[in-house]
Scaffold this active site. Structure first.
Site, PDB file in Angstrom:
ATOM      1  N   GLN A   1      32.375  -6.299 -48.443  1.00  0.00           N
ATOM      2  CA  GLN A   1      31.224  -6.963 -47.842  1.00  0.00           C
ATOM      3  C   GLN A   1      30.844  -6.136 -46.622  1.00  0.00           C
ATOM      4  O   GLN A   1      31.612  -5.268 -46.212  1.00  0.00           O
ATOM      5  CB  GLN A   1      31.598  -8.377 -47.441  1.00  0.00           C
TER       6      GLN A   1
ATOM      7  N   GLU B   1      43.704 -12.311 -52.578  1.00  0.00           N
ATOM      8  CA  GLU B   1      43.596 -13.406 -51.614  1.00  0.00           C
ATOM      9  C   GLU B   1      42.566 -14.408 -52.098  1.00  0.00           C
ATOM     10  O   GLU B   1      41.462 -14.483 -51.586  1.00  0.00           O
ATOM     11  CB  GLU B   1      43.213 -12.877 -50.222  1.00  0.00           C
TER      12      GLU B   1
ATOM     13  N   LYS C   1      41.052 -13.729 -35.093  1.00  0.00           N
ATOM     14  CA  LYS C   1      39.975 -13.112 -35.880  1.00  0.00           C
ATOM     15  C   LYS C   1      38.784 -12.734 -35.012  1.00  0.00           C
ATOM     16  O   LYS C   1      38.001 -11.870 -35.387  1.00  0.00           O
ATOM     17  CB  LYS C   1      39.510 -14.088 -36.977  1.00  0.00           C
ATOM     18  N   TYR C   2      38.632 -13.434 -33.838  1.00  0.00           N
ATOM     19  CA  TYR C   2      37.444 -13.210 -33.020  1.00  0.00           C
ATOM     20  C   TYR C   2      37.744 -12.675 -31.632  1.00  0.00           C
ATOM     21  O   TYR C   2      36.857 -12.548 -30.809  1.00  0.00           O
ATOM     22  CB  TYR C   2      36.649 -14.523 -32.894  1.00  0.00           C
TER      23      TYR C   2
ATOM     24  N   ASP D   1      40.370  -9.205 -50.174  1.00  0.00           N
ATOM     25  CA  ASP D   1      39.772 -10.369 -49.541  1.00  0.00           C
ATOM     26  C   ASP D   1      38.834 -11.094 -50.500  1.00  0.00           C
ATOM     27  O   ASP D   1      37.953 -10.469 -51.112  1.00  0.00           O
ATOM     28  CB  ASP D   1      38.989  -9.877 -48.310  1.00  0.00           C
TER      29      ASP D   1
END
Lengths: 661, 661
Positions: free
Chosen positions: A309, A409, A521-522, A380
């Site tokens: 992506q 996943e 993650k952020y 992913d």
């Protein structure tokens, strides 16, 4: 349908076989392939059968004999000794000489073999001699002559029933009407790590020893020793590529972004490059390659994340607009799963008419990293891309690199997860993450380990991931982390944790959700790896137990047994040869001491119920003498919520009791 | 493997399917074919699916919609209305407009549909209009225009979510990337008698009213009325062909033969002819044909025996020596299964290089009798001939005569019996003959009626045959015959008896064997059909109950229920629509009165547990009021060893109690 009256053997219900042979089964190298089938013919003739197998590129079949079990079910087994794709099938035939021998034996029992009966056997010997190699031909002709001239009927009978004779005749059997099973089945044989592995996931950008500084591959190198000492063998990194700026999410997935927000590593691509580039703040491609080498020196293999992506800034968006979906207002279609929106992430349009170029580009990404020494990929969200794509991609890559491991996943519906496994994924995430009670664990593990699912779906158990902090861990705290670690590491032969959040027992979640508060993650994290209460040593212990005990290196030998307390789970894992016998008791209650009577499967363990045996808890190093089926256990989760017993039985009665001490 | 990124739907695990579609499933005419499958795609798009079916000779598919059950399992059903072979398969596709509607609904719930979201829907309407037929095209174009121009967003939303709109769009869906299941499966649809039939077997040569005289077809005609009045609809005759003289067996299978010994009808062939001739003492071919017609007038269909073997005197032996096995001493190989010898019977050699001419001749035998009006064949010992032969023969015959029924007389190992059924036999003998206890009966019937076996193996239950007088009947006497009759007739929808030995409760066996003493296979019999104690009326009653109750006309609705006495068996058979509900209680003990409490499945029967219901014993005509689950039964085997209750429930509460009386 081609019919032939002379092809009389039937071969059906061949196992293992996935979806009528549409998909390959999977094995780790050195694992047995037990092939069973229903094999029979009309009438009463003697049937023989064997398993045929070969590497896909070979012409000649190798073979393993099959034996009748019961009820026309036959079994043969072989071991794949190389990584790659093998074919296997079953061959069956009628053996006229053995049939004649069988009838002769029955006639002798009834006292009635005639000269003609015996002469029919000679006919088979003569026929075989025509097909025999020179030495054997003469041997067979001589035999036929002896049988013809011998006057003593008892001598003729004895010679006729000779086993070596029937074996010689089997060698020169007329196989014109031998029958092959309809299909050639495939087994994909993977290297050992596909079967037995311990994964550790960490965010490289959080590896800096200085708080607030963006970590680098160099920083990661420094951590390899610690991860290796914990006993892990795969170090898995979330995406290491440049991160987009457009629609970047702030801390805690906020829509507002601050200047120093680092963004989600899954929003791949910026002017610095896409899936074949590394994030500039992590270092260079050369730094990455050196890191891979350093890790290897510690016995660690690096696994990368394949997240197919793009961020809106990915070079593909400009260069290949045909690979994406465009909305009527001319904007690009970002990822959404209403009502959720992921504006920082643009999915590929696999329905594009240009899908072929897209597939090829994605393959080139995998091969690029293979070229950099990476052989393990965690994939992913594979369930949001066509199954056909994965089947093609994995076959394409493994054609030249059969040692590559793909880890799926997909946390989605069971049939979708299983189909991805059939399509070729080497390992798969599972529902273990949410299976906590005895009923849930035994039900789920029975499905994974005892049904046909095991032929293609290879579970990898994760107690936590950056996306999931399960309720059980949130509320159960440190004992819960220990419980889930022991379960993951001993129920499945492959497992992994997301650290250091795991070993530090991080329990802070977004209220009402199973997501980490202030998720890594952020944002950058600075972990205090030396914090009091770290589970580092406990994890190291569990991993070393796994390495020392072959019974824990496969999932398929799992067997649950009775214990009279529903908060205790009791199971065994035993090697086929009984040389390594592990019994695990886990207290599933992270709050209270629980006790109960386990029912040891003494028969299965080959233990004399009248004799004592030693159970050695490899976690606490305590040793206890047990006897018979019923034995008492008690587990305080504040101390140790589990026993991992190795059973040492008294092998011979004459041995001294000292043996146990 | 052809891959296409745009073919995203997966269809797998389609049922019913026998051996990956290698064999056809079977249905009786009017029976439902329920097709289920796992159907799903990657991502979150809306999937639709349907069952496709057609007669094998048709080009165009017909279709039935499939609905999602749960866990990605879908179901659709259809009914085959003609006898013959149908194909069926499954089609699945992604519906982009329904996907868009689904997302729109979610967005509305979250309050966020944008103008662009709505414009995407219009795009689908416009695209569909290009594929639409004229009238619809304009309708769709007008709709797209309305949607584009409408200013009120709520009105646009309402119009967009309209069900008729999505149905119209489904009609003009772009099916370029629709997915079909890999295989086209086959169902063989047979006529009603394949499903529901009562057989009566008798030896025509024993039908003479004068003791000692060889019976004739004319004598058989006279018996048709009696057999029809007993309620049978198929009259099956052992072989009616000339019987060989060479090696003929005497009475009681004796090797010595007396001048007036008639020999076994299965030793087929003499100078009077072979498989296409009739035994001269029975009459002529014309007599046989007239008998077939007369029987038909009584509602009886004649079934013949296909025993593909010869006496040593069969014309084939001289004319076609290549179809037999010859021993080294120049003699022909007779049938043997050591230590047993059947010198009067010569098997064909299906392994002959001339098997093709043999197969063709055997087909011509079947077609010969088909030409004489016979449409039902009981096949003798099919398990001693190649499976391929049967598969070919049955297909060949049914190609032109799809109404022919083949009944497999294979009493052998289970997988062999099942394979014969897969190869095409319409009905099969079973182990029912030896299943006596509750445990045996429930276990075996569960295998037959509740597993995939039911898709191809259609049981026909026989309490006795000329070859088998089971121990249970030998010792249990007349009550045992009643018990076994009720079981055979109500457990399976097809059953048969060998008479008059059955209705006269003949129990004399060869000591220590399950074979009739003075077997009719080797001698003429003169039966006293009017003997006291004949079960004729009882059998007539049971058969009339079968005919009047549709629930007893299928095997698949069988369901066992609890009763607190292991000598009582309790089961129900219920039509899908609950209009016919039968409950059977059988006392399996032929010696003693037994009683117990049955547990009526009131929920399944749709009975209010608080209300009384009437159970009407169709055997005794007794009526009883029961209530709730637990009810008491008592059965005296000397009077009536079974109840066949028809349940009449109070349909509406307001109905008067008189209803029951």
């Amino acid at each position: 349908m081609e019919f032939d009256s002379r092809k009389r053997v039937v071969i059906e219900n061949v196992k293992p076989e996935v979806d009528s042979g549409r998909f390959a089964i999977k094995r780790g190298i050195g694992e047995k392939i037990e092939v069973t089938a229903d094999i029979f013919a009309d009438g009463h003739d003697v049937v023989s059968a064997r398993v045929l197998y070969r590497k896909e590129e070979e012409r000649e079949w190798r073979s393993a004999p099959m034996k009748l079990l019961q009820n026309d079910r036959w079994k043969g087994e072989w071991v794949a000794e190389e990584v790659g794709r093998y074919q296997y099938t079953v061959e069956g035939w009628i053996d006229p000489f053995k049939t004649w021998q069988q009838d002769l034996r029955k006639k002798i029992d009834a006292g009635q073999p005639s000269r003609t009966d015996l002469r029919m056997g000679i006919r088979y010997v003569e026929e075989a001699s025509k097909r025999a190699l020179k030495g054997d031909r003469e041997k067979l002709l001589r035999l036929a002559e002896t049988l013809s001239n011998e006057k003593d009927q008892e001598a003729v009978v004895a010679l006729s029933l000779d086993e070596t004779l029937s074996e010689l005749l089997t060698l020169y059997l007329d196989k014109t009407f031998t029958v092959f099973y309809d299909r050639e089945l495939v087994v994909v044989v993977d290297r050992e790590k596909a079967l037995f592995s311990a994964w550790y996931e960490l965010f490289p950008r959080s590896c800096s020893p200085e708080p607030g500084r963006h970590g680098t591959f160099k920083d990661c190198e420094a951590l390899c020793k610690e991860v290796a000492e914990m006993g892990f063998d795969i170090l898995y990194l979330p995406p290491i590529h440049p991160i987009g700026k457009t629609s970047r999410k702030g801390k805690d997935n906020a829509l507002e972004v601050l200047p120093d927000d680092v963004g989600s590593p899954w929003a791949i691509g910026s002017e610095a490059g896409g899936h074949k580039a590394v994030h500039p703040q992590l270092g260079t491609l050369e730094d990455f390659e050196r890191f891979v080498e350093k890790a290897k020196a510690h016995g660690l293999e690096i696994a990368l994340d394949l997240a197919f992506q793009c961020s809106p800034d990915h070079p593909y968006v400009k260069d290949h607009p045909e690979w994406f979906r465009w909305r009527p207002d001319g904007t690009i279609q970002y990822a959404e799963n209403p009502p959720k929106k992921y504006e920082d992430i643009i999915p590929f349009n696999f329905g594009s008419d240009d899908w072929r170029t897209l597939w090829e580009e994605l393959r080139s990404i995998v091969l690029f990293w293979v070229g950099k020494g990476v052989r393990i990929f965690r994939v992913d969200n594979p369930h949001t891309k066509p199954f056909a794509f994965w089947e093609w991609l994995i076959q394409e890559v493994k054609k030249d690199y059969p040692d590559v491991i793909f880890f799926s996943e997909a946390f989605t519906r069971p049939k979708v997860m299983y189909r991805l496994a059939k399509a070729g994924f080497t390992q798969s995430y599972t529902y273990f993450t949410w299976r906590n009670t005895k009923r849930e664990l035994t039900g789920y593990l029975t499905e994974l380990a005892q049904t046909d699912v095991r032929e293609y779906f290879k579970p990898n158990f994760w107690p936590n991931t950056p996306d999931i902090l399960p309720e059980y861990l949130q509320y159960g705290g440190r004992p819960a982390f220990m419980i889930r670690l022991v379960l993951a590491a001993t129920l499945a032969s492959s497992y992994g944790i997301y650290g250091p959040a795991f070993e530090l027992s991080v329990t802070e979640a977004i209220p009402g959700k199973e997501e980490y508060l202030h998720s890594e993650k952020y944002e950058l994290k600075h972990w205090d790896r030396e914090a009091a209460g770290t589970l580092r040593d406990f994890i190291a212990k569990v991993n070393s137990i796994r390495k020392e005990n072959p019974a824990l290196q496969t999932t398929w030998n799992l067997s649950f047994h009775e214990v009279d307390n529903d908060t205790l789970l009791f199971y065994t894992k035993i090697t086929d040869d009984l040389t390594n016998m592990i019994m695990v008791v886990v207290n599933l209650d992270p709050f209270h001491t629980q006790s109960g009577w386990v029912k040891v499967p003494v028969n299965k363990l080959g233990i004399d119920p009248a004799q004592p045996y030693l159970v050695h808890d490899l976690l606490s190093d305590d040793k206890t003498i047990w006897q018979g089926e019923s034995n008492f256990v008690e587990l305080n989760p504040q101390i140790l919520p589990a026993n991992i017993f190795r059973v040492r039985k008294k092998m011979k009665r004459e041995m001294d009791f000292d043996y146990f001490m």
